[in-house]
Design a protein around this motif. Structure first.
Motif, short mmCIF file in Angstrom:
data_model
loop_
_atom_site.label_atom_id
_atom_site.label_comp_id
_atom_site.label_asym_id
_atom_site.label_seq_id
_atom_site.Cartn_x
_atom_site.Cartn_y
_atom_site.Cartn_z
N UNK A 214 37.69 31.57 29.70
CA UNK A 214 37.46 31.81 31.35
C UNK A 214 37.43 30.39 32.06
N UNK A 215 37.14 29.17 31.18
CA UNK A 215 36.98 27.91 32.14
C UNK A 215 38.44 27.44 32.33
N UNK B 204 40.50 28.86 36.36
CA UNK B 204 40.42 28.42 37.78
C UNK B 204 41.69 27.43 37.97
N UNK C 149 46.05 32.21 49.20
CA UNK C 149 44.70 32.61 48.83
C UNK C 149 44.79 33.93 48.26
N UNK D 14 46.58 33.56 44.87
CA UNK D 14 45.45 32.84 43.94
C UNK D 14 44.81 33.91 43.62
N UNK D 15 43.84 34.67 44.27
CA UNK D 15 43.11 35.58 43.78
C UNK D 15 43.48 36.85 42.97
N UNK E 45 44.26 35.36 39.66
CA UNK E 45 42.94 35.19 38.90
C UNK E 45 42.17 36.40 38.08
N UNK E 46 42.43 37.51 39.14
CA UNK E 46 41.88 38.65 38.55
C UNK E 46 42.87 39.00 37.54
N UNK F 10 41.89 36.98 34.38
CA UNK F 10 40.49 37.52 33.94
C UNK F 10 40.57 38.92 33.13
N UNK G 223 39.12 39.01 29.40
CA UNK G 223 38.10 39.74 29.12
C UNK G 223 38.21 41.13 28.53
N UNK H 218 38.66 44.52 40.89
CA UNK H 218 39.73 43.52 40.77
C UNK H 218 41.13 44.06 40.76
N UNK I 271 41.68 44.70 44.47
CA UNK I 271 42.31 43.67 45.22
C UNK I 271 43.62 43.16 45.07
#
Lengths: 110, 139
Positions: free
Chosen positions: B16-17, B20, B41, B44-45, B48-49, B52, B56, B107, B110
């Motif tokens: 997860x690190x 970003x 943005x 990007x979001x 990232x979702x 993730x 995960x 997620x 979005x």
């Protein structure tokens, strides 16, 4: 993550700095739930919150549920444009009490 | 492939690190090629979702597995492909707004709201989420 914390009277103001995402959401959740337990009146100051993911949204939702269950008060303040878009698209703008400033959020507690 | 088309491949470990860094890189690429601040943005979001989810859910948050991110821009159409070799999603979340108290599913919501399309496929053990969005580029 850097979380600024200050107490104004009986209100705890928490200010997450930078990103609130999957990597650090547990840390912020711990701070936020502890603050709610400690004071019952918490403002999340979003002035320096540049980015929030769905994992960050989940933390705020968990805190809102706890506040509701314990009759505590939780407000957000100074949400910036980009995170606000995430709130709007996620329906969170209708769930939370969001104020333009920390002072306004504190005043709303009455 | 047109000479004006642009493609970049990124590979990260399932940590997860690292996510970003992917988001920041994707945002920078979008801004460089003409997206406005809000569009960058949103991309990007959404990316990232997607990453993730790969870490995960597909890899159960276990380190040491690859996640590939392919950014491409062709004919003013941006495509982001996020691939993993973890567990395949058998069923996608419904394309409806999550209930206000629902702690999961945001997620995907979005991604679907901010991208023009979000398609998931599996081929030869590799799962790929394809996100696409049109925007006018200046190059």
């Amino acid at each position: 993550m850097d979380i600024q914390e200050q107490r104004q009277g009986e209100v705890i103001v928490l200010g997450p700095v930078g990103r609130l995402d999957s990597l650090n959401c547990r840390e912020f959740e711990s701070h936020l739930l502890s603050a709610l337990n400690d004071s019952g009146k918490v403002v999340v100051d979003c002035t320096a919150l540049a980015y929030i993911s769905s994992a960050g949204l989940r933390v705020l939702l968990v805190a809102a549920k706890q506040a509701r269950a314990t009759q505590s008060q939780l407000s957000l303040a100074a949400l910036q444009d980009n995170p606000r878009e995430v709130f709007d698209i996620s329906g969170f703008s209708a769930i939370f009490s969001i104020h333009p400033t920390v002072e306004a959020a504190i005043a709303s507690f009455g | 492939m047109n000479s004006d088309d642009k493609t970049l491949m990124l590979e990260i470990d399932s940590r997860l690190d690292c996510v970003a860094l992917v988001g920041i890189s994707i945002r920078a690429l979008c801004l460089e090629y003409g997206a406005d601040e809000m569009t960058a943005y949103q991309v990007q979001t959404s990316t990232v979702e997607a990453v993730n989810n790969a870490i995960i859910h597909a890899y159960s948050n276990q380190l040491g597995h690859p996640v590939w991110i392919r950014w491409s821009l062709a004919d003013k159409r941006l495509t982001i492909q996020v691939s993993d070799e973890g567990m395949t999603m058998r069923q996608l979340p419904p394309d409806i707004e999550p209930e206000p108290d629902a702690e999961g599913g945001r997620g995907w919501w979005i991604m679907r709201q901010w991208m023009d399309s979000a398609e998931y496929m599996t081929d030869s053990g590799r799962n790929t989420l394809i996100l696409s969005k049109s925007f006018s580029n200046k190059h």
